[in-house]
Write an enzyme that holds these catalytic residues in place. Structure first.
Site, PDB file in Angstrom:
ATOM      1  N   ASN B 388     -73.312 -58.833  50.737  1.00 25.04           N
ATOM      2  CA  ASN B 388     -72.440 -58.311  49.687  1.00 25.04           C
ATOM      3  C   ASN B 388     -72.417 -59.240  48.474  1.00 25.04           C
ATOM      4  O   ASN B 388     -73.062 -58.972  47.460  1.00 25.04           O
ATOM      5  CB  ASN B 388     -71.031 -58.090  50.248  1.00 25.04           C
ATOM      6  N   ASP B 389     -71.728 -60.366  48.602  1.00 24.96           N
ATOM      7  CA  ASP B 389     -71.560 -61.230  47.431  1.00 24.96           C
ATOM      8  C   ASP B 389     -72.886 -61.765  46.889  1.00 24.96           C
ATOM      9  O   ASP B 389     -73.040 -61.937  45.689  1.00 24.96           O
ATOM     10  CB  ASP B 389     -70.638 -62.394  47.778  1.00 24.96           C
TER      11      ASP B 389
END
Lengths: 102, 461
Positions: B388-389
């Protein structure tokens, strides 16, 4: 500790720190995990210190704390070794798959 | 009994040399395995020779403690799943720190010189912090505690105050002033309680995504504590000193490399409570569009090049084996498959490499961020699996909490498919711009099951 012993200690610490830095600095990202877990194993050397501390303990208080220290140190050593070995074993077997590898 | 204690120093020296050679061998993939075996043999001999230490008593206690600790450590390490490695590394780090603190406590309870007790206090403080901090890291990684940062008003002030009090009690312990009403013996428990409390408080505000840095930092802490403790013996234990300091330096370097990979300072990671605050006031353009497995299968099967970006979600779903199956299917159709590995993907340094290796994916398929980033514009499909990040383009937008973090620029690929369990955010708690891009499609579901569906769908094509 006398002053001369103090300087001996400083020499040792500086040289050991440089050794650690140099040995690690060229490690590829792929080996970061085994390296971390390997150095985790290496600081398991604390076990020998804990053994001496418990072995020279005289009071019950010292013995109890020393006993806990040896238990923790022994767990650190064996756990660190087994985990590192398992991780590296996987790198080994992933290399041996036919057709691939450099 | 024959006095064989003259063997101790030569054996310790040999141990140190073998440790260094072992570590050096571990820094190359071909020789890595022999490195740990060498180091293990050296450790075993060093442990045995330690029994020859002059005036050593309590042999039975020592042996029992080794059997208990070694047995537990062995069983736990053998049984744990590869995906749970980060917390195992954390807990063994903590145990090493705890042992170092224990040694310091034993020495402070006995007869010491000012020099040895000073080093015992410093080593004890660092060891205790590493112990309790690692336990918190373990609980967060194991899911026994919320992995999100735990914060409260005035946290930094409280933490610093606790550290200051721990240091103060350590100083009083050494100084033993006669004018204070409290007896010397009261300071020792106080000193350790405060040190342990600081370790807990320091780790609470650190979020799950920052765990690679934290684990590596506590590794360095324990090394340093062990090194300093080596000086707290009446006769310095140089094997402990050198091995400990080497680990301290190596761990510090690794910590710095990890922090740099996130473009953040170590202070920011430790004190920033990253991800505790929600980003507001940023309107993200576009909408989230989902896609079905069959469509993704077709897209992958007819692509020329596919890049797979694994993240912590792959580890949680234990999906690495299915990833390998997917890769095999695609390669049999002459699709080029590469893996893009972000340095801080997962929960410990190199986490993804380990999992992919476990699945039998050879490491010449794996590419660092620097190697793969220029290839994204020419890539047909990027498959993001539970990351994600590290793929959030918000990192390029000024004002975002992620701003400046070097990411994998997957949004430049023609198509981006994101495999995701649900609509939640990453560990940082920051909304991901990538999901709103026109070329992004979301494939919701458990990563392992979804990948299984993809493999079956591709087989049918």
């Amino acid at each position: 500790m006398e002053l001369s012993l103090f300087w001996t200690a400083v020499y040792i610490v500086i040289l050991a720190a440089f050794t650690g830095y140099v040995v690690i600095s060229r490690v590829p990202v792929i080996l970061h995990t085994p390296l971390m877990s390997g150095s985790n194993f290496i600081h398991g050397i604390v076990l020998i210190g804990a053994m001496v501390a418990l072995g020279l303990a005289t009071t019950p208080g010292q013995q109890i704390i020393g006993f806990i220290a040896v238990v923790l140190g022994a767990a650190n050593v064996t756990g660190g070794y087994v985990i590192t070995e398992r991780i590296l074993q996987m790198f080994d077997s992933s290399r041996k798959k036919p057709g691939k590898g450099d | 009994m024959v006095d064989l204690s003259y063997l101790i120093d030569p054996v310790y020296i040999a141990t140190i040399i073998i440790f260094i050679i072992g570590l050096q061998r571990m820094s190359h993939p071909l020789t890595a395995r022999s490195g740990i075996v060498w180091a293990g043999a050296a450790m075993l001999i060093a442990t045995l020779v330690t029994f020859l230490t002059p005036e050593l008593t309590n042999f039975a206690l020592i042996a029992i403690a080794i059997v208990i600790g070694g047995g537990l450590g062995y069983i736990a390490a053998k049984r744990v799943a590869m995906t749970d490695m980060p917390q195992m590394v954390a807990i063994y780090n903590g145990m090493g720190g705890g042992a170092a603190a224990g040694i310091a406590a034993v020495h402070l309870l006995g007869t010491t010189t000012p020099a040895t007790s000073t080093l015992a206090v410093i080593g004890g403080l660092i060891g205790a912090v590493s112990f309790s901090g690692s336990m918190i890291a373990f609980m967060k990684l194991q899911g026994w505690m919320r992995p999100r940062p735990i914060t409260f008003p005035g946290q930094q002030v409280v933490n610093m105050a606790v550290l200051a009090l721990a240091a103060l009690s350590g100083i009083l312990l050494l100084w033993q002033p006669s004018f204070l009403p409290v007896a010397f013996s009261a300071y020792l428990p106080l000193f350790f309680v405060l040190s342990l409390a600081f370790g807990i408080l320091m780790t609470l505000p650190i979020g799950g995504a920052d765990m690679p840095v934290v684990i590596s930092m506590y590794n360095a802490f324990t090394g340093l504590a062990v090194g300093l403790d080596g000086f707290s013996f009446a006769t310095p234990n140089y094997a402990m000193v050198i091995a400990g300091i080497i680990v301290g330096a190596a761990g510090t370097l690794l910590t710095v490399l990890m922090a740099r990979a996130m473009n953040r300072s170590i202070a920011n990671i430790l004190f920033g409570a990253f991800g505790a605050t929600e980003e507001t006031a940023v309107e993200i353009q576009g909408s989230i569009k989902s896609i079905e497995a069959d469509d993704v299968a077709a897209m992958l099967a007819y692509a020329n090049s596919v890049v797979i970006v694994p993240g912590y979600g792959m580890a949680v779903a234990q999906a690495q084996q299915k990833v390998k199956e997917l890769m095999d299917q695609l390669e049999s159709r002459n699709v080029t498959v590469k893996f893009a590995i972000h340095p801080v993907a997962g929960r410990m340094p190199g986490h993804m490499n380990v999992l992919l290796a476990e699945a039998g994916i050879s490491y010449d398929h794996l590419f660092d961020r620097d190697e793969i980033n220029q290839e994204f514009p020419g890539t047909d499909v990027v498959l993001v699996i539970g990351a994600n990040d590290v793929v959030n383009p918000a990192a390029h937008r000024e004002g975002s909490p992620l701003f400046g973090m070097p990411i994998l620029d997957v949004e430049q690929a023609r198509n981006v498919i994101v495999l995701k369990r649900g609509q939640g955010r990453g560990f940082s708690g920051i909304e991901n711009d990538l999901f709103y891009r026109d070329n992004t499609r979301m494939l919701y579901g458990d990563a392992k099951e979804t990948l299984g569906e993809l493999v079956q769908a591709i087989k049918r094509l």
